[in-house]
Structure formats: C-alpha cells, structure tokens
Design an enzyme around this catalytic site. Structure first.
Site, short mmCIF file in Angstrom:
data_model
loop_
_atom_site.label_atom_id
_atom_site.label_comp_id
_atom_site.label_asym_id
_atom_site.label_seq_id
_atom_site.Cartn_x
_atom_site.Cartn_y
_atom_site.Cartn_z
N TYR A 33 32.24 23.87 3.87
CA TYR A 33 32.69 22.49 4.10
C TYR A 33 34.20 22.41 4.17
O TYR A 33 34.90 23.37 3.85
CB TYR A 33 32.16 21.56 3.00
N ARG A 52 40.82 26.85 8.69
CA ARG A 52 40.13 27.36 7.49
C ARG A 52 38.61 27.24 7.65
O ARG A 52 37.86 28.10 7.19
CB ARG A 52 40.61 26.63 6.24
N ARG A 100 11.91 29.20 4.14
CA ARG A 100 12.74 29.84 3.12
C ARG A 100 12.55 31.36 3.09
O ARG A 100 11.45 31.86 2.81
CB ARG A 100 12.44 29.24 1.73
N HIS A 102 15.43 34.78 2.36
CA HIS A 102 16.85 35.01 2.06
C HIS A 102 17.65 35.49 3.27
O HIS A 102 18.75 35.02 3.51
CB HIS A 102 17.01 36.00 0.90
N GLU A 179 42.57 28.42 -10.77
CA GLU A 179 42.81 27.13 -10.11
C GLU A 179 42.01 26.05 -10.84
O GLU A 179 41.32 26.33 -11.83
CB GLU A 179 42.41 27.19 -8.63
N1 PDD Z 1 38.59 20.70 -2.84
N2 PDD Z 1 40.60 24.84 -4.96
C1 PDD Z 1 39.32 24.40 -4.91
C2 PDD Z 1 38.28 25.11 -5.70
C3 PDD Z 1 39.00 23.29 -4.10
O1 PDD Z 1 37.72 22.86 -4.04
C4 PDD Z 1 40.02 22.62 -3.39
C5 PDD Z 1 39.73 21.44 -2.51
C6 PDD Z 1 41.35 23.10 -3.50
C7 PDD Z 1 42.50 22.46 -2.77
O2 PDD Z 1 42.41 22.70 -1.39
P1 PDD Z 1 42.99 21.65 -0.33
O3 PDD Z 1 44.45 21.49 -0.62
O4 PDD Z 1 42.77 22.31 0.99
O5 PDD Z 1 42.24 20.36 -0.52
C8 PDD Z 1 41.59 24.22 -4.28
C9 PDD Z 1 38.17 19.58 -2.05
C10 PDD Z 1 39.20 18.51 -1.90
C11 PDD Z 1 36.83 19.06 -2.60
O6 PDD Z 1 36.03 19.91 -2.95
O7 PDD Z 1 36.60 17.86 -2.62
#
Ligand code: PDD
Length: 283
Positions: A33, A52, A100, A102, A179
């Site tokens: 996504y 991306r 289904r 895998h 993160e």
């Molecule tokens: N999440 N790290 C993780 C695990 C994320 O899911 C996201 C973004 C980011 C930041 O990426 P970006 O700057 O491209 O939004 C870092 C989105 C916003 C979400 O899952 O809603």
C-alpha cells in the site's frame, strides 16, 4: 457527504465497496500500500510515493494493476469525487483473489483499491509534541517493503495508546531504535547533528523522511544516517518523527524520560516550518 472508493476499475459508494473473501490481501497480507497526503487539493510527493509503490510491487514479485498515467488519473478522480482538499489518498494493491494456496496463483489479477478521506494536518500535536514508549521490534526482516502486514505495528500502537503515549518506537535486538509504528524516528545530538536510521531492510524508507532530509541539506544542517540506541535517544538534545500524516512532529518524552528540556527543540521547529512550507507548495 457521500464517499466513493475505486475498486478494481469502478467507482462505488464507500459503504458498498467490497473485495472478494479470497482476496490474498485478506488471507495472507499478500499486498502492498501507499498513503499520500493531499494538501490544498494537491498531492504531496506523488512521484516518490508512486516510485516506492513500484519498488514494493517488484520486491513482492507482483504485477502493477495498471500503468502510472491511469493510476494518477484514478487517484485524482477519487480525490475529486470525495471533495478532499486536505487529507490522504490510500492505495492498496494485492495479488488478487484466488482459492487459498500459499504459492502464487496462476490466474489471479492484481486487485487495486483507492480511497480518499479528509484529514487536516495535526497542527496542535505538532505544536505541543508527543511522547512515545519503546517496545521490542518483532516485525519481519523486510520492513523496507510497504506491505499490508501491519500486525506487529497494530499491536505496538495499541500498547502505546493504552500507556497514554502517542506511539511506540520499536527497538531491535541490539538495542537500536528502528522506527515508529507508522513514522520514522529522528534525533538531534547535542552537537546539532541530525540522525535517522540507515534506509535498509530494517525500516521503511519514508517519503517524508527523504523530503525532510533534502530540506535539511539545503539549509546546510549536518545529517547522518545510522542506527541510534535508546540510551542515545533519551540523552539527545531533540527528537522527532516524520511521516505522511505526522509531517514533522516533536517527540518530547521517551519512556516517560523527557528529551532535552521536554519541549520541542529549535532544530525540530526549523524543520517543521520548512516541511510545512514545502507541503503547502508541492512540486
Ligand atoms: N505509514 N515507517 C512506517 C512503518 C510507516 O508505516 C510509515 C508510513 C513511515 C513513514 O513513511 P512516509 O513518510 O512515506 O509516510 C515509516 C503510513 C502513513 C501509514 O501506514 O498510514
């Protein structure tokens, strides 16, 4: 106001939008996504987000559901039909619906869903800053792929909310902060160096992270990509997160220990202003 979603070639009322029960996203989290911000009716960093998306598809060995031009058109159509000026567009591609099994199905076509919703930037939160807790990073070893398998992220976020914090910073087995559950983690050292994790398999290489990095470099701030430890983060001068919905949000406490003087720091504030100006005038 009625909302609309794009589902496999059709624009349908949001409340009646459906995918098949054997969609592989539903059964295997076999999908990817993207979330793109919409600011003043324009997409922020659309190109990097679509690049991306292509990268995630390639890493998952999934075919693109459509070419980039019609995809860009469909995103705009969903924004228009939902009358979103400030908000987000959500796009999800799965390997499709199939009995289904895998291994990859032979006949399935990639499924594409696009939704959009209104969401104002969280200015109050950005102003005040947030606190985070830390939790072990129990995710798989390909966090660079933006897959819909967010189970570990969901559990960590819920634990943070229950602890009265905004989010959890995830810490690997070596004690390094990878993160947040939906954002990238940054610190500012005492000698004013910006530090954020190396973009490898251990983190999602955030698009906001890349834009903030470019803005920081234009301003001549010192920037380094390397893992940092929890102890280093707690002793840092400043800390913040970046993400599509968080923009640049100060982190003022980690595990209840205040960062710096417990208020958003000057470098964080400067980057926040730069990013807000950038988001207001996307390229
Ligand atoms: N999440 N790290 C993780 C695990 C994320 O899911 C996201 C973004 C980011 C930041 O990426 P970006 O700057 O491209 O939004 C870092 C989105 C916003 C979400 O899952 O809603």
């Amino acid at each position: 106001m009625s909302r609309y979603a794009y589902v496999n070639g059709r624009y349908v009322p949001h409340g009646r939008a459906q995918v098949h029960i054997e969609d592989r996203g539903y059964q295997f989290a076999d999908g990817i996504y993207e979330v793109v911000a919409v600011r003043h009716g324009r997409l922020v960093d659309e190109g990097p987000h679509l690049d991306r998306l292509d990268r995630s598809l390639a890493e998952m060995r999934m075919a693109a559901p459509m070419a980039r031009a019609p995809l860009r058109h469909a995103m705009r159509e969903v924004i228009r039909r939902n009358r979103v000026a400030d908000g987000i567009v959500y796009m999800q591609v799965t390997r499709g619906a199939a009995p289904r099994e895998h291994a990859f199905p032979k006949a399935a076509k990639p499924a594409l869903v696009i939704t959009a919703k209104r969401l104002l930037p969280k200015f109050a939160q950005m102003e005040k800053g947030v606190s985070v807790i830390t939790l072990p990073d129990i995710r798989w070893k390909r966090r660079d792929i933006k897959t819909v398998n967010l189970t570990a992220n969901v559990l960590a976020k819920q634990q943070a909310v229950e602890a009265g914090a905004f989010d959890a910073w995830l810490v690997d087995e070596g004690g390094m902060v990878s993160e947040g559950t939906a954002s990238n983690a940054w610190i500012v050292t005492k000698d004013k160096e910006l530090v954020t994790h190396t973009p490898d398999y251990r983190i999602l290489n955030g698009i906001t992270r890349l834009s903030v990095r470019a803005l920081a470099e234009t301003e001549g701030y010192r920037f380094v990509e390397r893992p940092f430890s929890l102890a280093e983060a707690q002793a840092a001068a400043e800390a913040f997160i970046t993400g599509t919905t968080a923009w640049v949000t100060p982190v003022i406490a980690i595990d209840k220990k205040q960062v710096g003087d417990g208020k958003p720091g000057p470098l964080t504030r400067a980057l926040q202003r730069l990013y807000a100006t950038y988001a207001d005038n996307p390229a």
